[in-house]
Design an enzyme around this catalytic site. Structure first.
Site, short mmCIF file in Angstrom:
data_model
loop_
_atom_site.label_atom_id
_atom_site.label_comp_id
_atom_site.label_asym_id
_atom_site.label_seq_id
_atom_site.Cartn_x
_atom_site.Cartn_y
_atom_site.Cartn_z
N GLU A 110 9.81 -0.21 -9.49
CA GLU A 110 8.77 0.48 -8.75
C GLU A 110 9.06 0.44 -7.25
O GLU A 110 9.57 -0.56 -6.72
CB GLU A 110 7.39 -0.12 -9.04
CG GLU A 110 6.91 0.18 -10.45
CD GLU A 110 5.48 -0.28 -10.71
OE1 GLU A 110 4.82 0.33 -11.55
OE2 GLU A 110 5.04 -1.26 -10.08
N CYS A 124 8.34 0.34 0.62
CA CYS A 124 8.54 -0.97 0.01
C CYS A 124 9.48 -0.81 -1.17
O CYS A 124 9.14 -0.15 -2.16
CB CYS A 124 7.19 -1.54 -0.43
SG CYS A 124 7.30 -3.15 -1.23
N CYS A 131 11.54 -10.59 -12.09
CA CYS A 131 11.68 -11.66 -11.11
C CYS A 131 11.79 -12.99 -11.84
O CYS A 131 11.28 -13.14 -12.96
CB CYS A 131 10.46 -11.67 -10.18
SG CYS A 131 10.63 -12.75 -8.75
N CYS A 135 5.75 -16.80 -9.23
CA CYS A 135 4.64 -17.10 -8.33
C CYS A 135 3.34 -16.75 -9.04
O CYS A 135 3.19 -15.65 -9.57
CB CYS A 135 4.77 -16.32 -7.03
SG CYS A 135 6.26 -16.74 -6.09
N CYS A 138 1.24 -13.48 -8.33
CA CYS A 138 1.98 -12.22 -8.26
C CYS A 138 2.17 -11.61 -9.64
O CYS A 138 2.66 -12.27 -10.57
CB CYS A 138 3.34 -12.48 -7.61
SG CYS A 138 4.37 -11.01 -7.45
N SER A 218 11.89 -9.88 2.84
CA SER A 218 10.97 -10.96 2.53
C SER A 218 11.55 -11.88 1.47
O SER A 218 12.08 -11.41 0.45
CB SER A 218 9.63 -10.39 2.05
OG SER A 218 8.76 -11.43 1.65
N SER A 240 7.34 -15.56 2.38
CA SER A 240 6.17 -15.59 1.50
C SER A 240 5.71 -17.05 1.41
O SER A 240 6.19 -17.82 0.57
CB SER A 240 6.59 -15.04 0.11
OG SER A 240 5.48 -14.87 -0.73
N ASN A 317 -4.84 -9.18 -4.10
CA ASN A 317 -5.02 -7.95 -4.86
C ASN A 317 -5.06 -8.28 -6.34
O ASN A 317 -4.05 -8.69 -6.91
CB ASN A 317 -3.88 -6.97 -4.56
CG ASN A 317 -3.87 -6.54 -3.10
OD1 ASN A 317 -4.85 -6.01 -2.60
ND2 ASN A 317 -2.78 -6.80 -2.41
N CYS A 360 0.20 -5.16 -2.55
CA CYS A 360 1.06 -6.33 -2.51
C CYS A 360 0.78 -7.25 -3.69
O CYS A 360 -0.36 -7.62 -3.96
CB CYS A 360 0.82 -7.08 -1.20
SG CYS A 360 1.85 -8.53 -0.98
#
Length: 384
Positions: A110, A124, A131, A135, A138, A218, A240, A317, A360
């Site tokens: 994405e 972005c 990943c 986290c 996330c 980041s 982060s 979010n 985010c």
């Protein structure tokens, strides 16, 4: 009679390579390898192709009017200028655009365009599919790592967004993509070679031309790679962070167990050319009752003392199944006020694209949910 399925590479259908996404050297070497161009002319010809691909965004060789018809035909026989397939495009009520891009069968990433960020707007981009960092706040972290993206696949995210925004040629004075942030899916420093090559392409002044000071990478804190990132790319650095002590950060960002906060800060201080004009951005997601107290704000100020910093406060979010809530707005403003009074720029990031899960921490390939749904359907049919 038995049949053996031959899976060798020689018997698979050939995939025509795309020049769109290649580095300068890759284009040059490809021209030589195919015999289309003599080595002594390859630099000149690759430069011409480079400008057509990255300055004008063309998608067909016929448009290369300063190249002979014979060479254009040869290029068309060996290469394409294709981008990966755009599987889905969503537009938020606030103008944010999210692209779901199929890189290969069953492999998607994405990319998000956010208007009104930087001089005009920020793109972005993702550096991995999935990943490994897990986290806990996330959404992307709930998706297992599929693979790293190639430099070409990272660059092609930019090309697709520029196509959609009708932003060719690249030197348009009123262009919308003025900044690129590596804050999408994945940990960029676990794919540094490809990220570095992609930045070389994106920042090249004869092509897309987004300057390195407008590109931000980041990281969740891959300490051994931070100084190398600065030396190789000269881009802006974002961390982060999300917690001011190891106990809490171990929970929120499990990578902290390997590289604790003290080691992380030491690596940040060694980042090349760090100064007030090249500050580190610390990202701090606001989680209700977890890391949002006035005491945490004061601890953050003490922690970052002496580091040229900007602190982005990110309202959490929500995503389906998330274990956290967003801090109350008054709590966020009180936190920001403490940090601001200590002399740090501390903007509260306005949530963008929440209605399309483009904000985010919300990115996660829709293909995962689609494949899970298909699996359940097949299981129901088998049971019936």
């Amino acid at each position: 009679m038995s049949t053996t399925l031959d899976l060798s590479a020689a018997n698979r259908p050939a995939i025509t390579p795309s020049l769109a996404g290649m580095t300068r050297n890759q284009i040059r070497d490809s021209l030589i390898a195919t015999g289309l161009v003599e080595e002594k002319k390859a630099k000149m010809r690759s430069g011409q192709i480079w400008r057509w691909v990255y300055q004008y965004g063309i998608t067909g060789f016929a448009a290369m009017t300063d190249i002979s018809k014979e060479l254009r035909e040869g290029l068309g026989a060996h290469f394409t200028l294709a981008r990966p397939r755009l599987t889905e495009r969503q537009v938020s009520v606030d103008g944010t655009r999210k692209y779901l891009i199929e890189l290969s069968p069953g492999v998607e990433c994405e990319t998000v365009f956010i208007p009104g960020v930087g001089r005009s707007g920020a793109l972005c981009v993702s550096s991995q599919v999935g990943c490994t960092l897990n986290c806990t706040f996330c959404h992307t972290g709930t998706q297992a790592l599929v693979r790293n993206l190639t430099a070409a696949e990272i660059v092609q995210q930019v090309l697709i967004a520029k196509d959609d925004l009708a932003e060719w040629p690249s030197r348009l004075e009123d262009r919308q993509i003025t900044n690129v942030v590596f804050m999408g899916m994945g940990e960029p420093l676990y794919n540094l070679d490809h990220v570095s090559d992609a930045i070389d392409v994106i920042s090249d002044g004869e092509g897309i031309g987004i300057g390195r000071r407008r590109i931000t990478v980041s990281t969740s804190g891959v300490v051994p790679k931070i100084e190398e990132l600065g030396a190789r790319t000269n881009t802006m650095l974002a961390i982060s962070l999300h917690a001011t002590n190891d106990a809490l950060r171990d929970e929120l960002v499990p990578l902290n167990k390997k590289y604790p906060i003290a080691e992380l800060l030491e690596a940040i201080r060694a980042y090349p050319e760090l100064s007030n004009s090249k500050r580190v951005t610390f990202e701090y997601v606001m989680l209700k009752g977890v890391n949002d107290s006035p005491g945490e704000a004061k601890a953050l100020v003490r922690l970052l003392q002496g580091i040229p910093s900007k602190i982005n406060l990110i309202p959490f979010n929500p995503w389906p199944g998330s274990p956290y809530e967003c801090s109350d707005w008054d709590t966020i403003e009180r936190f920001a006020d403490i940090v601001n009074k200590a002399g740090y720029a501390s903007p509260i990031r306005t949530p963008r694209g929440r209605d399309i899960l483009a904000a985010c921490g919300q990115l996660r390939s829709e293909s995962v949910k689609q494949r899970a749904s298909e699996k359940r359907r097949l299981e129901r049919e088998a049971g019936a």
